[in-house]
Enzyme design. Structure first.
Site, PDB file in Angstrom:
ATOM      1  N   HIS A   1      43.726  43.045  41.143  1.00  0.00           N
ATOM      2  CA  HIS A   1      44.897  42.386  40.557  1.00  0.00           C
ATOM      3  C   HIS A   1      45.878  43.430  40.024  1.00  0.00           C
ATOM      4  CE1 HIS A   1      42.082  38.814  39.589  1.00  0.00           C
ATOM      5  NE2 HIS A   1      42.919  38.403  40.528  1.00  0.00           N
TER       6      HIS A   1
ATOM      7  N   LYS B   1      38.284  25.549  37.088  1.00  0.00           N
ATOM      8  CA  LYS B   1      37.413  26.675  37.446  1.00  0.00           C
ATOM      9  C   LYS B   1      36.411  27.007  36.349  1.00  0.00           C
ATOM     10  CE  LYS B   1      40.493  29.111  40.624  1.00  0.00           C
ATOM     11  NZ  LYS B   1      41.158  30.399  40.894  1.00  0.00           N
TER      12      LYS B   1
ATOM     13  N   ARG C   1      43.671  39.491  50.276  1.00  0.00           N
ATOM     14  CA  ARG C   1      42.525  40.344  50.590  1.00  0.00           C
ATOM     15  C   ARG C   1      42.055  40.145  52.016  1.00  0.00           C
ATOM     16  NH1 ARG C   1      38.954  38.056  45.869  1.00  0.00           N
ATOM     17  NH2 ARG C   1      39.904  36.295  46.875  1.00  0.00           N
TER      18      ARG C   1
ATOM     19  N   SER D   1      37.368  38.101  41.003  1.00  0.00           N
ATOM     20  CA  SER D   1      36.947  37.850  39.620  1.00  0.00           C
ATOM     21  C   SER D   1      35.559  37.230  39.575  1.00  0.00           C
ATOM     22  CB  SER D   1      37.952  36.928  38.928  1.00  0.00           C
ATOM     23  OG  SER D   1      39.190  37.564  38.783  1.00  0.00           O
TER      24      SER D   1
END
Length: 158
Positions: free
Chosen positions: A17, A41, A90, A128
Site C-alpha cells: 500500500h 470485513k 497486484r 493485509s
C-alpha cells in the site's frame, strides 16, 4: 492542482500500500488516502487505529493526507475535490474486481477518472489478510508492513 484519492480499508496498511501511495504522490499534487470502515470485513484494527497507522506510515510524504470516509467513493472524492482515483493492482484477480468497481464509479460520476499502478514484484504477493494471518501466528512481519504497523500487530497479538 491535481488531487487524487487512494482508497482502501488498510487493515493494516502494508508495504505494498505504502509503495502505491508513494508512487501516486509523485504523479499528482496531492494524495488523499481514504480509509473506509468496511465493517463487512470485520477489521482487526478500528477505523481510528487504521487512520492513525496510515498517518504514521505516510508522515514522510508532505503531499499526502489521510481521512476516514463512509459511503460511496465518488461522493467522498467530490467532497474532497479530487478528480482521480489511484488504485494499486497486484494480479489479474485484483484487475477483475477493480475493473468492475471502476465501471460502476464511472456510471455514478462520469467525471471521475481511475488510474491503476501495478505493484512491483516485491509486493505482488502481499495483502493485509496475509499479514494479519502471519502476525496472528506470531510470525515476523518486518518488511511486509511499516515499522509502526509491525509494532501495532505485535501489541494486538501479544
Amino acid at each position: 492542482m491535481k488531487r487524487a484519492i487512494t482508497p482502501g480499508t488498510f487493515d493494516p496498511i502494508t508495504s505494498g500500500h505504502l509503495d502505491i501511495i508513494t508512487r501516486a504522490a509523485q504523479l499528482v499534487d496531492e494524495v488523499i488516502v481514504g480509509v473506509a470502515p468496511s465493517s463487512r470485513k470485520n477489521p482487526l484494527f478500528s477505523l481510528e487505529e487504521r487512520v492513525a497507522l496510515v498517518e504514521q506510515a505516510t508522515a514522510h510524504l508532505p503531499n499526502v493526507s489521510v481521512h476516514p470516509f463512509d459511503g460511496l467513493l465518488v461522493d467522498f472524492a467530490a467532497r474532497m475535490g479530487a478528480d482521480v482515483v489511484i488504485k494499486g493492482l497486484r494480479a489479474i484477480t485484483d484487475f477483475e474486481y477493480e475493473f468492475q468497481m471502476t465501471a460502476l464509479n464511472y456510471q455514478l460520476d462520469r467525471s471521475m477518472e481511475t488510474i491503476f499502478i501495478m505493484s512491483p514484484p516485491d509486493y505482488m504477493y502481499l495483502s493485509s489478510s496475509i499479514v494479519r494471518e502471519i502476525a496472528s501466528l506470531h510470525g515476523d512481519v518486518t518488511g511486509f508492513v511499516p515499522d509502526c504497523v509491525a509494532d501495532a500487530l505485535r501489541a494486538k497479538f501479544a
